[in-house]
Design an enzyme around this catalytic site. Structure first.
Site, PDB file in Angstrom:
ATOM      1  N   HIS A   1       7.877  -7.926   0.890  1.00 13.53           N
ATOM      2  CA  HIS A   1       7.923  -6.955  -0.048  1.00 13.53           C
ATOM      3  C   HIS A   1       9.445  -6.913  -0.767  1.00 13.53           C
ATOM      4  CE1 HIS A   1       7.472  -3.909  -2.097  1.00 13.53           C
ATOM      5  NE2 HIS A   1       8.111  -2.634  -1.278  1.00 13.53           N
TER       6      HIS A   1
ATOM      7  N   HIS B   1       4.849  -4.929  -4.898  1.00  8.79           N
ATOM      8  CA  HIS B   1       4.664  -4.581  -3.633  1.00  8.79           C
ATOM      9  C   HIS B   1       4.058  -5.347  -3.527  1.00  8.79           C
ATOM     10  CE1 HIS B   1       4.311  -1.722  -0.980  1.00  8.79           C
ATOM     11  NE2 HIS B   1       4.737  -0.487  -1.722  1.00  8.79           N
TER      12      HIS B   1
ATOM     13  N   GLU C   1       1.280  17.288  17.863  1.00 11.75           N
ATOM     14  CA  GLU C   1       1.417  16.045  19.345  1.00 11.75           C
ATOM     15  C   GLU C   1       2.003  14.615  18.599  1.00 11.75           C
ATOM     16  OE1 GLU C   1      -1.438  17.815  18.346  1.00 11.75           O
ATOM     17  OE2 GLU C   1      -2.004  19.348  20.389  1.00 11.75           O
TER      18      GLU C   1
ATOM     19  N   HIS D   1     -12.648  19.054  24.106  1.00 12.53           N
ATOM     20  CA  HIS D   1     -11.740  18.604  24.647  1.00 12.53           C
ATOM     21  C   HIS D   1     -11.756  17.854  26.451  1.00 12.53           C
ATOM     22  CE1 HIS D   1     -10.313  21.353  22.383  1.00 12.53           C
ATOM     23  NE2 HIS D   1      -9.476  22.331  23.535  1.00 12.53           N
TER      24      HIS D   1
HETATM   25  C1  LIG Z   1       0.885   4.454   8.560  1.00 15.00           C
HETATM   26  C2  LIG Z   1       0.588   3.307   7.745  1.00 15.00           C
HETATM   27  N1  LIG Z   1      -0.340   2.990   6.549  1.00 15.00           N
HETATM   28  C3  LIG Z   1      -0.674   2.189   5.895  1.00 15.00           C
HETATM   29  C4  LIG Z   1       1.005   0.905   5.527  1.00 15.00           C
HETATM   30  C5  LIG Z   1       0.418   0.150   4.334  1.00 15.00           C
HETATM   31  N2  LIG Z   1       1.368   0.389   3.250  1.00 15.00           N
HETATM   32  C6  LIG Z   1       2.364  -0.752   3.592  1.00 15.00           C
HETATM   33  S1  LIG Z   1       3.840   0.159   2.651  1.00 15.00           S
HETATM   34  C7  LIG Z   1       2.343   1.060   2.234  1.00 15.00           C
HETATM   35  C8  LIG Z   1       2.279   1.591   0.445  1.00 15.00           C
HETATM   36  C9  LIG Z   1       4.374   1.659   0.322  1.00 15.00           C
HETATM   37  O1  LIG Z   1       4.517   2.931  -0.851  1.00 15.00           O
HETATM   38  P1  LIG Z   1       5.633   3.489  -0.676  1.00 15.00           P
HETATM   39  O2  LIG Z   1       6.069   3.923   0.868  1.00 15.00           O
HETATM   40  O3  LIG Z   1       5.411   4.021  -1.797  1.00 15.00           O
HETATM   41  O4  LIG Z   1       7.139   2.014  -0.731  1.00 15.00           O
HETATM   42  P2  LIG Z   1       7.500   1.545  -2.056  1.00 15.00           P
HETATM   43  O5  LIG Z   1       6.536   0.990  -2.540  1.00 15.00           O
HETATM   44  O6  LIG Z   1       8.502   2.057  -2.460  1.00 15.00           O
HETATM   45  O7  LIG Z   1       7.578  -0.091  -1.238  1.00 15.00           O
HETATM   46  C10 LIG Z   1       1.216   0.722   2.739  1.00 15.00           C
HETATM   47  C11 LIG Z   1       0.546   2.283   2.295  1.00 15.00           C
HETATM   48  C12 LIG Z   1       2.077   1.138   6.768  1.00 15.00           C
HETATM   49  N3  LIG Z   1       3.025   0.299   6.403  1.00 15.00           N
HETATM   50  N4  LIG Z   1       1.452   2.064   7.679  1.00 15.00           N
END
Ligand SMILES: Cc1ncc(C[n+]2csc(CCOP(=O)(O)OP(=O)(O)O)c2C)c(N)n1
Length: 676
Positions: free
Chosen positions: A31, A264, A420, A482
């Protein structure tokens, strides 16, 4: 810090950006967008604010940095390399390759300077909160030497981090705990994977965080002076955590991809990268270029940081010379000292009487807390049920329970509220901090709400203890919502996690001793709500045998069983009763108590075979899904378990209806043996 000219700072930022983009390009995966957009603010933070010593990455007074947006890992690797941590250029060039230190997401323990494994968004955010809480709690224990740990916890969090629920839970707690030592830069680039964030995220983040009690700043995150000023104010606010909402442009400088989701999760493409370099006046080759003056500049910064550290060393040495008691306190926490005799100590605290294993656990916690200052913990608003409070330990809560009042960091009892998931992430952060052994309590069913953090604790090899009570359908009337069914076997599937389900006081004490002693792994303790009769054991039984995970509890008359009944926790007394009845009908049966399958598996074959001999037929009784037992007991074993949800009824009725009475068990076994 040495005077930095605008050009020099830009050169440094460009170096970070293009090192990151080159690595992604070479790996053909990764990335580039976030590292390029966040390089300005990361540079200001690391160059001007962060204190650390790359030659001693575990220096206790280092500032912690958590890259919660772990997908931007190349940003962190570039920084670590430039700031002379043990991360070579070869490693940068082997980004995301087999055996390299530069994994796709930063991995704790793999690279010095990586404070937490991040990737599942939101987790790092919560880890930082745990670190900041641990720091405050340590400072209060050091009393007038608190300034020996006057560092801060910094982090970069992304849109995705702030969309995730765990960060809301953790932010709420950070505000509640007044963690003014926590400063997050929010890489507010308004882009995530599917496109612009308004696809799914239009909320007013600033007002949300203000409502949580945070200090919020909004700045242009690509304007280094503005970021510097905002950081200055954030650091100056000792009473509130800070969120600097830094508006940035993802992939800043990439001609067609900047500001878009195309930056991305995939390389820019050589053409786009070349054009970005040209626009910045950067040479197209070599790739991974670091100008000499940039190297020299970072070296100067490192020298300066190391001088600051040397100054701390002098203060620390004087402290040790002049305050023997203070130094002993320091060591007890920083080494997380546990007495060698912990097993005996805890066993003595758990008398063999009829009680729920959660009650035994509550007693054991008191004894453990007396001899292990590092042990702190609490629950997600279930303490009267989980029995996880250290009596007299003091609540880590605002004075007089007045919101906003000073927090009693000297306490040992943590109150997470009904959160949690944050509890899991914060527990990981506290353990990462290095001076506490946190334990976290809730009902076993709600382990599902914190499972991602449990998994990360196992991945990071952290000493965290989970106290999961109400461990089966026998919790009774609360009913199927539960009553855990699949949670028990599914926790056993997490590599590195040991799952203990003790049957009585002795097993509970030994399970706790084991959990406390596991320095590099988490442990889950699964405890009953309902009372259990004390397990009868042969005279001379050595309590340490419990630590083998499985042992012969009651042998067949004559000693050579043709039937082995394996049981865990509350089903052990049931197995014993069934054995007695089967023996009276001519079977020669053995009962094996197996509080921890993982520990048993780690025993040598010879021991395992002595407990579960080859020729004998095998039965397992466990009030949960039992499919995974086949691996241990063979596909032809008899499994008396559950493959349905439970029911709302008294425990005795549940046992009756679901086949967990001695009569039903004996009948099932006899039918299976072909004897009825
Ligand atoms: C819990 C979780 N869900 C999904 C992902 C897959 N994922 C990686 S980056 C991303 C989105 C990134 O967007 P952002 O947080 O705005 O980062 P940026 O575009 O600024 O790099 C996702 C959905 C992940 N890493 N963790």
């Amino acid at each position: 810090m040495p005077a930095t000219s605008v050009d020099q700072a830009q050169l440094c930022v460009n170096t970070i950006k293009f090192l990151s983009a080159d690595a992604v390009e070479k790996a053909k995966s990764g990335h580039p967008g976030a590292p390029m957009g966040a390089a300005d603010m990361a540079y200001v933070l690391w160059a001007k604010y962060m204190r650390f010593d790359p030659r001693d990455p575990l220096w206790p007074n280092r500032d912690r940095f958590v890259l919660s947006a772990g997908h931007a890992s190349m940003l962190l690797y570039s920084l670590l390399h430039l700031f002379e941590f043990d991360l070579s250029m070869e490693e940068l060039q082997r980004f995301r390759q087999w055996g390299s230190k530069t994994a796709g997401h930063p991995e704790y323990g793999l690279v010095p300077g990586v404070e937490a494994t991040t990737g599942p968004l939101g987790q790092g955010f919560a880890n930082g909160v745990g670190m900041a809480l641990a720091q405050r709690m340590m400072q209060s224990r050091l009393k007038h030497h608190a300034d020996l740990l006057n560092h801060r916890v910094f982090g970069i969090v992304s849109d995705g981090d702030l969309m995730e629920g765990i960060s809301s839970e953790a932010a709420s707690l950070a505000g509640h705990w007044g963690l003014g030592n926590l400063n997050y830069l929010y890489d507010d680039n308004r882009v995530s994977i599917e496109g612009p964030t308004p696809l799914a995220f239009c909320e007013d983040v600033g007002r949300r965080f203000e409502a949580y009690g945070w200090h919020v700043e909004v700045v242009d995150g690509n304007d280094r002076d503005r970021v510097d000023q905002a950081l200055f104010r954030a650091v100056a606010d000792e009473m509130r955590p800070s969120l600097i909402m830094a508006r940035t442009v993802i992939a800043k400088g990439a001609p067609t991809k900047q500001g878009t989701a195309k930056a991305h999760g995939e390389p820019l493409g050589q053409e786009e990268l070349n054009r970005a370099k040209e626009a910045s006046g950067w040479p197209l080759s070599p790739a991974f270029y670091i100008p000499d003056e940039v190297r020299a500049h970072f070296h100067g910064l490192v020298e300066e940081k190391r001088n600051e550290r040397a100054e701390w060393d002098r203060r620390y040495e004087a402290f040790r010379r002049e305050d023997a008691a203070g130094a002993a306190t320091w060591d007890a926490y920083m080494k997380r000292t546990v007495p060698q005799t912990i097993g005996e100590l805890l066993a003595a605290a758990a008398p063999l009487e009829e009680a729920a294993t959660r009650t035994h656990s509550g007693n054991v916690i008191q004894a453990a807390a007396k001899v292990i200052p590092s042990l702190v913990g609490g629950s997600a608003d279930l303490d009267p049920s989980t029995m996880t409070s250290i009596k007299g330990g003091g609540d880590v809560s605002p004075a007089g329970l007045t919101c906003g009042a000073p927090v009693n960091y000297a306490g040992r009892v943590l109150h997470f509220g009904v959160r949690e998931h944050a509890m899991g992430g914060i527990g990981n952060g506290m353990s990462l901090y290095g001076s506490f052994i946190p334990y976290l309590g809730t009902f076993l069913i709600f382990s599902d709400y914190m499972r991602p953090s449990i998994r990360l604790a196992a991945l990071m090899k952290l000493r965290v203890i989970y106290v999961f009570t109400h461990d089966s359908v026998f919790l009774g009337e609360d009913g199927p919502t539960h009553q855990p069914i699949e949670q028990l076997p599914s926790l056993r599937l997490i590599p590195g996690l040991e799952v203990w389900r003790p049957a009585d006081a002795l097993e509970t004490a030994m399970a706790w001793a084991r959990a406390i002693g596991r320095e590099t792994a988490p442990t889950a303790l699964l405890l009953t709500r309902q009372k259990l009769k004390p397990v009868s054991r042969r005279d001379g039984f050595d309590g340490r045998d419990v630590l083998r995970g499985g042992y012969v509890l009651e042998d067949a008359t004559g000693g050579s069983p043709d039937l082995v009944i394996v049981a865990t926790g509350s089903e052990v007394p049931l197995a014993q009763e069934a054995r007695r009845r089967l023996e009276s009908k001519g079977s020669s049966a053995r009962v094996v108590s197996m509080p921890c399958v993982e520990a048993f598996r780690a025993e040598p074959d010879t021991y395992r075979e002595s407990v579960i001999p080859r020729g004998a037929r095998r039965v397992v009784i466990e009030a949960a899904r039992t499919e995974p037992w086949c691996e241990l007991l063979g596909a032809d074993c008899l499994r008396i378990g559950l493959n349905r949800f439970g029911a709302s009824a008294p425990a005795s009725a549940i046992a009756e209806h679901l086949g967990f009475t001695p009569e039903a068990v004996v009948e099932t076994i006899e039918r299976w043996l072909g004897r009825s």
